[in-house]
Design a protein around this motif. Structure first.
Motif, short mmCIF file in Angstrom:
data_model
loop_
_atom_site.label_atom_id
_atom_site.label_comp_id
_atom_site.label_asym_id
_atom_site.label_seq_id
_atom_site.Cartn_x
_atom_site.Cartn_y
_atom_site.Cartn_z
N PRO A 231 -5.21 65.77 33.12
CA PRO A 231 -4.25 66.46 32.24
C PRO A 231 -4.02 65.68 30.95
CG PRO A 231 -3.43 66.32 34.50
CD PRO A 231 -4.64 65.45 34.43
N GLU A 232 -3.65 66.39 29.91
CA GLU A 232 -3.39 65.75 28.61
C GLU A 232 -2.21 64.79 28.69
OE1 GLU A 232 -5.12 65.82 25.96
OE2 GLU A 232 -6.56 67.40 26.47
N ASP A 233 -1.26 65.06 29.59
CA ASP A 233 -0.07 64.19 29.71
C ASP A 233 -0.20 63.20 30.87
OD1 ASP A 233 0.03 66.02 31.75
OD2 ASP A 233 2.15 66.54 31.50
N TYR A 234 -1.43 62.91 31.28
CA TYR A 234 -1.63 61.98 32.38
C TYR A 234 -1.07 60.60 32.02
CZ TYR A 234 -3.86 60.09 36.55
OH TYR A 234 -4.08 59.53 37.77
N PRO A 235 -0.41 59.91 32.97
CA PRO A 235 0.23 58.62 32.66
C PRO A 235 -0.70 57.57 32.05
CG PRO A 235 0.99 59.42 34.79
CD PRO A 235 -0.10 60.34 34.35
N ARG A 236 -1.93 57.53 32.52
CA ARG A 236 -2.87 56.57 31.95
C ARG A 236 -3.50 57.16 30.69
NH1 ARG A 236 -6.92 53.64 36.13
NH2 ARG A 236 -8.05 53.50 34.16
N GLU A 237 -3.18 56.58 29.56
CA GLU A 237 -3.67 57.11 28.29
C GLU A 237 -5.19 57.10 28.20
OE1 GLU A 237 -1.82 55.15 25.05
OE2 GLU A 237 0.22 55.75 25.58
N ASP A 238 -5.86 56.13 28.85
CA ASP A 238 -7.31 56.06 28.76
C ASP A 238 -7.99 57.17 29.56
OD1 ASP A 238 -6.33 54.82 31.11
OD2 ASP A 238 -8.27 53.85 31.41
N LEU A 239 -7.20 57.87 30.42
CA LEU A 239 -7.76 58.96 31.22
C LEU A 239 -7.28 60.33 30.75
CD1 LEU A 239 -7.48 57.49 34.84
CD2 LEU A 239 -9.41 57.36 33.25
N ALA A 240 -6.15 60.37 30.05
CA ALA A 240 -5.57 61.66 29.65
C ALA A 240 -6.57 62.51 28.88
CB ALA A 240 -4.32 61.42 28.80
N GLY A 241 -6.80 63.73 29.38
CA GLY A 241 -7.68 64.68 28.71
C GLY A 241 -9.16 64.41 28.92
N GLN A 242 -9.51 63.37 29.68
CA GLN A 242 -10.91 63.00 29.87
C GLN A 242 -11.55 63.79 31.01
OE1 GLN A 242 -12.72 60.71 27.98
NE2 GLN A 242 -10.93 60.65 26.64
N SER A 243 -12.84 64.01 30.91
CA SER A 243 -13.61 64.64 31.99
C SER A 243 -14.25 63.55 32.83
CB SER A 243 -14.67 65.58 31.42
OG SER A 243 -14.07 66.66 30.73
N ALA A 244 -14.28 63.78 34.14
CA ALA A 244 -14.85 62.79 35.05
C ALA A 244 -15.49 63.52 36.22
CB ALA A 244 -13.77 61.82 35.53
N VAL A 245 -16.24 62.75 37.01
CA VAL A 245 -16.85 63.27 38.24
C VAL A 245 -16.43 62.37 39.39
CG1 VAL A 245 -18.99 63.73 39.47
CG2 VAL A 245 -18.83 64.26 37.03
N PHE A 246 -15.96 62.99 40.47
CA PHE A 246 -15.53 62.22 41.64
C PHE A 246 -16.46 62.52 42.81
CE2 PHE A 246 -11.83 61.60 39.17
CZ PHE A 246 -11.20 60.47 39.68
N THR A 247 -16.91 61.43 43.44
CA THR A 247 -17.67 61.56 44.68
C THR A 247 -16.68 61.48 45.83
OG1 THR A 247 -19.61 60.53 43.67
CG2 THR A 247 -19.51 60.60 46.09
N ILE A 248 -16.60 62.54 46.62
CA ILE A 248 -15.58 62.64 47.67
C ILE A 248 -16.26 62.83 49.02
CG2 ILE A 248 -13.61 63.95 48.52
CD1 ILE A 248 -13.09 64.83 45.63
N THR A 249 -15.86 62.03 49.97
CA THR A 249 -16.32 62.17 51.36
C THR A 249 -15.13 62.56 52.22
OG1 THR A 249 -18.07 60.54 51.08
CG2 THR A 249 -17.36 61.02 53.33
N LEU A 250 -15.21 63.71 52.86
CA LEU A 250 -14.14 64.16 53.75
C LEU A 250 -14.37 63.54 55.12
CD1 LEU A 250 -11.67 65.85 54.39
CD2 LEU A 250 -13.18 67.82 54.78
N LYS A 251 -13.54 62.59 55.50
CA LYS A 251 -13.74 61.86 56.76
C LYS A 251 -13.01 62.51 57.93
CE LYS A 251 -14.06 57.36 56.30
NZ LYS A 251 -13.76 55.94 55.99
N GLU A 252 -11.80 63.00 57.66
CA GLU A 252 -11.03 63.67 58.70
C GLU A 252 -10.28 64.84 58.10
OE1 GLU A 252 -8.64 61.28 61.50
OE2 GLU A 252 -9.39 59.53 60.40
#
Length: 480
Positions: A231-252
């Protein structure tokens, strides 16, 4: 001693004070005597220095300055006592010190000017028969059902799920790692965006929306790459509004099994024996809460209307004291939340907090003084037994704290009288009740009123500092 009084703006009283000739001589001689006893002059024992030598060594200017300081301080104090002035504070010498030094001659009268804050004059217009509108709060028809359902969710048992994909409402245990996508196969790992065995409730607003929707549909043991936009108002300014990719493993994967809504549930979440008793108790609580909100709305409407009827030139002393009271209350409130008050109130923030609290302090003072004036005119008093009962109640709330019983009774009596004044206003007013939210926009959950905002500015400042260290796991919980 001659004293002439002159009213000044901001509830100050100007004083022209003339100190008699004999008093100026006595003050001068007293300084000379004190110096002769304490002065350390080579060739003479203490207390045995001849007067002429003392005057030569010390210099007449130094002696006059010391005598003048005593004359002004003592003269102002005596003038206030002589004229029976109810001084609040903020004592100021309005004559220049240089002028007084030139004027001062021992054995001759000394005139100087000063000012002091005094209780303000309260000009109150017609306060009987106020006509106001106030918002009426009605309990929501399904408030009890909503509350019970919320408690059911809180008391839910987590049951492992293996036979179906994840869906909203489930609880997932995942490993995740975030990165910024780059050209080709290059990518940059996001600092602080990795977690192992984290438990996330799959619900709206519980976590990053992209991750929640990415997990929905996954099966236990599956790994998936999920695109996310912060989100644009994300607390971490270095991440606000940025696009990223997350690798997620569903364990349970777990689902919530809600308890039955029965008498056993009522006993588990309350002191009631049956569900019917719990419902009745909740209905009473919601009704009383609505009644309190309506009463507060009526009181606020009356006080706002009363402010339009009153004129008070407040002294700075009273404003400063009220600002300090507001800040003290805020500090105590923050401390009760477990926050470090020393971080919130320091040399940098206190001046800003004082300035922001000033309008609230002025409003509270005007309302309080207007109510006291109404109580005085309408002969409203608090009975000793009322004061004693209320003081006892407050003492129980302040158990373990150092409290001045006399001061407590004074505060309690003042509050009780103001409550009676508000009740008198209500009994002699025309109040039109309107639906809640029709006079002001209804406050949304988590939104602060202007007064709450001014009282918690310091929290925001601390949160700004901490935000830089927050990562995407701000709402995740480690799995047990």
């Amino acid at each position: 001693m001659k004293v002439t009084q002159e009213p000044l703006p901001q509830s100050q009283l100007g004083l022209e004070i003339e100190i008699p000739a004999e008093t100026t001589q006595q003050a001068y001689e007293k300084v000379v005597q004190n110096l002769s006893r304490s002065a350390n002059i080579p060739g003479f024992r203490k207390g045995k220095v001849p007067r002429q030598i003392l005057l030569q060594r010390m210099g007449p200017q130094r002696i006059k300055e010391a005598a003048l300081e005593d004359l002004v301080q003592d003269g102002l104090k005596q003038a206030i006592e002589q004229e029976s002035i109810e001084a609040l504070g903020n004592y100021k010498l309005t004559s220049t010190y240089e002028e007084l030094i030139r004027q001062f001659q021992p054995g001759k009268p000394l005139k100087f000017s000063a000012s002091v804050d005094v209780p303000p004059t309260i000009t109150l217009g017609e306060y009987s028969g106020l006509s106001v509108k106030a918002e009426e709060t009605q309990p929501e028809a399904d408030a009890v059902d909503k509350f019970l359902e919320q408690r059911r969710v809180e008391q839910a048992t987590l049951i492992p799920v293996e036979s179906r994909p994840a869906q909203l409402g489930d609880v997932a245990v995942v490993d995740y790692s975030g990165r910024f996508p780059g050209e080709g196969e290059e990518s940059t790992e996001i600092s602080g965006a990795q977690a192992t065995d984290f438990q996330i409730e799959l619900g709206e607003g519980r976590f990053l929306e992209g991750i929640i929707h990415g997990i929905v549909g996954m099966n236990p043991g599956e790994t998936k790459e999920v695109p996310v936009t912060f989100p644009e108002d994300y607390p971490r300014e270095d991440l606000a509004g940025q696009s990223a990719v997350f690798t997620i493993t569903l364990k349970e994967l777990k689902e919530k099994e809600l308890p039955e809504l029965d008498d056993d549930f009522a006993q588990e979440v309350s002191e009631k024996e049956t569900l019917a008793e719990l419902r009745e108790s909740l209905e009473t609580q919601f009704r009383e809460k609505a009644e309190r909100e309506t009463a507060t709305s009526k009181e606020q409407a009356l006080l706002e209307a009363l402010l339009e009827k009153v004129e008070i030139d407040l002294p700075e002393t009273m404003i400063d004291q009220e600002v300090q009271t507001l800040l003290t209350q805020t500090a105590m409130q923050m401390e009760s939340y477990g926050m470090d008050v020393r971080k919130l109130f320091n040399a940098e923030t206190i001046p800003q907090l004082k300035e922001r609290s000033r309008p609230d302090a002025i409003t509270r003072l005007k309302q309080s003084l207007a109510l006291q004036e109404i109580a005085k005119r309408e002969s409203l008093t608090a009975q000793p037994e009322e004061i004693e009962a209320k003081a006892k109640e407050v003492l129980e709330q302040l158990s373990g704290q150092d409290v001045d019983p006399k001061r407590l009774r004074e505060v309690v009596e003042s509050d009780l009288i103001k409550e009676k004044a508000v009740k008198w206003l209500e009994e002699h007013a025309t109040i039109e009740l309107v639906p809640k939210g029709s006079l002001t926009p209804e406050q949304t959950e988590g939104e602060e009123t202007p007064q709450e905002e001014s009282q918690t500015e310091a929290i925001a400042q601390e949160e700004d500092v901490d935000a830089a260290s927050q990562t995407i796991d701000v709402q995740a919980e480690p799995a047990e």
